[in-house]
Write a protein that holds these residues in place. Structure first.
Motif, short mmCIF file in Angstrom:
data_model
loop_
_atom_site.label_atom_id
_atom_site.label_comp_id
_atom_site.label_asym_id
_atom_site.label_seq_id
_atom_site.Cartn_x
_atom_site.Cartn_y
_atom_site.Cartn_z
N ALA A 41 -10.10 134.40 65.52
CA ALA A 41 -10.62 133.03 65.43
C ALA A 41 -10.31 132.24 66.70
O ALA A 41 -11.15 131.50 67.20
CB ALA A 41 -10.04 132.34 64.20
N VAL A 42 -9.10 132.42 67.23
CA VAL A 42 -8.70 131.70 68.44
C VAL A 42 -9.57 132.13 69.63
O VAL A 42 -10.13 131.29 70.35
CB VAL A 42 -7.20 131.92 68.74
CG1 VAL A 42 -6.86 131.46 70.15
CG2 VAL A 42 -6.34 131.19 67.72
N THR A 45 -13.12 130.84 69.37
CA THR A 45 -13.17 129.40 69.64
C THR A 45 -13.14 129.12 71.13
O THR A 45 -13.91 128.31 71.65
CB THR A 45 -11.98 128.69 68.97
OG1 THR A 45 -11.96 129.04 67.59
CG2 THR A 45 -12.08 127.19 69.10
N LEU A 46 -12.26 129.84 71.83
CA LEU A 46 -12.13 129.62 73.27
C LEU A 46 -13.39 130.04 74.02
O LEU A 46 -13.81 129.41 74.99
CB LEU A 46 -10.93 130.39 73.81
CG LEU A 46 -9.56 129.85 73.38
CD1 LEU A 46 -8.44 130.73 73.89
CD2 LEU A 46 -9.38 128.41 73.86
N GLN A 49 -16.99 127.71 71.92
CA GLN A 49 -17.18 126.29 71.62
C GLN A 49 -17.35 125.44 72.87
O GLN A 49 -17.21 125.94 73.99
CB GLN A 49 -16.00 125.77 70.80
CG GLN A 49 -15.84 126.47 69.47
CD GLN A 49 -16.86 125.97 68.45
OE1 GLN A 49 -17.52 124.96 68.66
NE2 GLN A 49 -17.00 126.70 67.36
N GLU A 50 -17.64 124.20 72.63
CA GLU A 50 -17.92 123.30 73.74
C GLU A 50 -16.63 122.82 74.42
O GLU A 50 -16.40 121.64 74.60
CB GLU A 50 -18.75 122.11 73.26
CG GLU A 50 -18.14 121.30 72.15
CD GLU A 50 -18.47 121.81 70.75
OE1 GLU A 50 -18.66 120.97 69.87
OE2 GLU A 50 -18.51 123.03 70.51
N ILE A 51 -15.80 123.78 74.75
CA ILE A 51 -14.53 123.43 75.38
C ILE A 51 -14.73 123.30 76.88
O ILE A 51 -15.31 124.18 77.52
CB ILE A 51 -13.46 124.49 75.06
CG1 ILE A 51 -13.04 124.32 73.60
CG2 ILE A 51 -12.26 124.37 75.99
CD1 ILE A 51 -12.09 125.36 73.12
N ILE A 57 -5.02 123.52 77.20
CA ILE A 57 -4.89 124.56 76.18
C ILE A 57 -3.92 125.64 76.63
O ILE A 57 -3.04 126.05 75.87
CB ILE A 57 -6.29 125.16 75.89
CG1 ILE A 57 -7.13 124.13 75.14
CG2 ILE A 57 -6.16 126.44 75.09
CD1 ILE A 57 -8.55 124.57 74.88
N ILE B 47 -7.15 126.05 65.50
CA ILE B 47 -8.55 126.03 65.95
C ILE B 47 -8.98 124.59 66.23
O ILE B 47 -9.59 124.29 67.27
CB ILE B 47 -9.48 126.65 64.87
CG1 ILE B 47 -9.04 128.10 64.55
CG2 ILE B 47 -10.94 126.62 65.31
CD1 ILE B 47 -9.05 129.03 65.73
N LEU B 50 -7.34 123.40 69.41
CA LEU B 50 -8.01 123.89 70.62
C LEU B 50 -9.24 123.05 70.91
O LEU B 50 -9.52 122.69 72.06
CB LEU B 50 -8.42 125.36 70.44
CG LEU B 50 -7.30 126.39 70.31
CD1 LEU B 50 -7.89 127.78 70.05
CD2 LEU B 50 -6.44 126.41 71.56
N ALA B 53 -8.20 119.54 72.18
CA ALA B 53 -7.57 119.61 73.50
C ALA B 53 -8.59 119.97 74.56
O ALA B 53 -8.52 119.50 75.70
CB ALA B 53 -6.42 120.62 73.48
N GLY B 54 -9.57 120.79 74.19
CA GLY B 54 -10.58 121.24 75.16
C GLY B 54 -11.61 120.19 75.48
O GLY B 54 -12.33 120.29 76.47
N GLN B 55 -11.71 119.17 74.61
CA GLN B 55 -12.71 118.12 74.85
C GLN B 55 -12.06 116.78 75.13
O GLN B 55 -12.73 115.75 75.17
CB GLN B 55 -13.60 117.96 73.61
CG GLN B 55 -14.30 119.24 73.20
CD GLN B 55 -14.98 119.07 71.84
OE1 GLN B 55 -15.78 118.17 71.63
NE2 GLN B 55 -14.67 119.95 70.92
N VAL B 69 -1.77 121.40 70.08
CA VAL B 69 -1.85 122.84 70.39
C VAL B 69 -0.45 123.46 70.32
O VAL B 69 -0.26 124.54 69.73
CB VAL B 69 -2.47 123.08 71.78
CG1 VAL B 69 -2.39 124.55 72.15
CG2 VAL B 69 -3.92 122.62 71.81
#
Lengths: 458, 94
Positions: A41-42, A45-46, A49-51, A57, B47, B50, B53-55, B69
């Motif tokens: 899942a991690v 996600t990395l 997704q819209e990261i 992180i 999740i 993440l 933190a990523g946005q 995180v």
């Protein structure tokens, strides 16, 4: 699409993992499967997704992994309940932070925050913050940094109700769209306070039930955070843990013969009732290590009853060494494990497993109880309430009805104890005053070491 | 954006039922590891952590995202490792 399928696989792994965790043969594999699900899942996600920024992180994951791995590696098995409490609090705290940040992010953009999302934000903040502060109070009690006895304060229930009503008012405000930073802070602050006030009045012996319940909450907080950020995997895994945590809490309550309402609102273990038990006061027969070793060294059958005192003193290795000595002298040695022996249900099994005791020598209550009447010496190491015959014989006793180990049916009873202080229930223990009972006072580790030396010298 | 996330509620309710079903008969031996293992799964909030933190935008969001995180990672990594450490010790010796 690929991401959603991966989340589905991860969810399946969580369910299978939980299922396998409930049987001794498959438990380790179950834990690994769940961990694989989490890793999957991690990664997904990395990748998907819209990261936009990975710096934060990376720093967070590195720090978190190092701390988590170090804690998991160094923690003593006796301190396991506190460790679970702390980890659990962190999970709840993370959910509250997620709700906070996502709310401020949505509020800055257009079209703002919908009422449905605002409800989820309030729930994540509330449940997450209660889990965080409640878990830390539970930690403090288990670690004995805070008083383990129930802490009472005036107007306990009205005060909690007032806080809850205050929370409700701020929540309505937030959901109504009249929200600002102050509003978020008020909800978080009141929730943190509520967590502290709810757990403080609960006695140390009940902390495992509290930790289990808070574990369920941390799952629900995760699910609520899932609604906030729109992530199905959070909703699924959060709901799974929320539900299984409720079942586990129920199982633990049953093992301790308590109802959940009684744990949360009770105030059990204040130690006032015990003094009224008639016939419980009397003389005790104190033995020296030498006398005790003579009885023990020539016994053909011995049952050890390890309890809380053994866990506190971390004497599981000394216990196993003494048991080995007795076995070499020809005795049949077994261990009677009460369902709630140690500091949390199942804790004693973990401690004895750590000391290399084969798990087929660990007998549960139903299995061992008929054996006591055929046993020469029962050795009670730091247990009290779980061997108290009042629970079986005295209907007025505060612990009446709790399943106990029938230690008093053995030919001789040797009790290793620090003092005559009553157990968590506050009830005095008539077992200690019986003619067949010998008491050896002292720290469990010291007493067991001395007994070992004396048995060797026989 | 005023619609109620009904789809999410479906998932939530069904997953609750699954959670009630999977843990039924657990031997007391496993209560501690099971609690610790399910606790690690509740670290799923990693999740969400993440994602935020990523946005993150601005110092405050970044700081809170970082904290989220860290906390969630400790929960996940520590939880699974400590459960494994416990379960590794459960052996039958002859």
């Amino acid at each position: 699409m690929a991401a959603n399928l991966s989340y589905l696989v991860a969810s399946g792994l969580f369910i299978i993992g939980l299922k396998q965790l409930s049987s001794p043969v498959t438990a380790r594999r179950g834990n690994t499967l769940a961990a694989v699900g989490m890793f999957l899942a991690v990664v997904v996600t990395l990748l998907d997704q819209e990261i936009v920024s990975f710096g934060t992180i990376l720093v967070g994951v590195v720090i978190g992994s190092a701390v988590g791995a170090a804690a998991a590696h160094w923690v003593k098995m006796t301190a396991m309940p506190q460790m679970v409490a702390v980890f659990n609090g962190f999970g709840g705290g993370a959910s509250a932070l997620i709700a906070w940040v996502e709310f401020t992010r949505l509020a800055e953009g257009s079209p703002g925050v919908s009422a449905a999302i605002a409800v989820a934000v309030v729930l994540s903040l509330l449940i997450g913050a209660v889990t965080l502060s409640g878990s830390f109070v539970a930690f403090g009690k288990l670690q004995e940094w805070l008083p383990t006895a129930p802490v009472r304060y005036p107007l306990q229930h009205p005060l909690n109700l007032l806080i809850f009503l205050g929370l409700l008012a701020f929540a309505v405000y937030l959901i109504g769209g009249a929200a600002g930073m102050g509003n978020l802070m008020a909800i978080t602050g009141l929730s943190l306070l509520l967590g502290v006030l709810l757990v403080l009045p609960i006695g140390g012996a009940d902390m495992p039930i509290v930790v289990s319940l808070l574990n369920s909450y941390s799952g629900l907080a995760g699910a609520a955070a899932g609604f906030v950020v729109g992530s199905n995997i959070l909703i699924i895994a959060g709901a799974l843990v929320g539900a299984s945590g409720i079942i586990l809490t129920h199982i633990m309550c049953r093992a301790m013969n308590r109802s959940l309402a009684n744990v949360v609102f009770g105030g059990f273990g204040t130690g006032t009732k015990g003094e009224d038990v008639p016939g419980a006061t009397g003389t005790v027969r104190e033995a020296s290590a030498e006398e005790a070793a003579i009885v023990l060294g020539y016994a053909r059958s011995v049952i050890f009853v390890p309890g809380y005192g053994l866990a506190v003193s971390q004497a599981q290795h000394q216990l196993r060494e003494l048991a080995d000595l007795l076995e070499r002298r020809g005795a049949k040695v077994r261990y009677a494990i009460h369902p709630v022996a140690g500091r949390m249900p199942g804790h004693m099994n973990v401690l004895l497993a750590e000391a290399n005791v084969s798990y087929d020598k660990l007998c549960d209550l139903e299995e061992i109880n008929p054996e006591f009447s055929r046993t020469e010496v029962a050795v009670v190491v730091g247990s009290n309430d779980v061997v108290n015959p009042s629970a079986r014989d005295v209907p007025d006793s505060p612990i009446y009805g709790m399943p106990i180990l029938n230690v008093d049916q053995a030919d001789h009873v040797l009790v290793l104890k620090r003092s005559l202080k009553p157990g968590f229930s506050g009830a005095d223990n008539p077992l200690f005053h019986k003619d067949k009972t010998m008491l050896l006072f002292g720290d469990a580790q010291d007493s067991l070491t001395k007994l070992g030396q004396e048995v060797k010298a026989l | 954006m005023t619609e109620i996330p009904v789809f999410g509620l479906y998932i939530f309710v069904l997953a609750m039922f699954a959670g009630f079903e999977v843990i039924t008969k657990v031997p007391p031996t496993l209560h501690t590891p099971l609690m610790s293992g399910s606790n690690a799964i509740s670290g799923i909030s990693i999740i969400g952590a993440l994602l935020i933190a990523g946005q993150a935008d601005g110092t405050l969001q970044t700081a809170l995202g970082l904290l989220a995180v860290i906390l969630a990672t400790i929960n996940v990594v520590g939880g699974f490792l400590v459960t494994d450490r416990m379960l590794r010790m459960f052996k039958r010796k002859s």
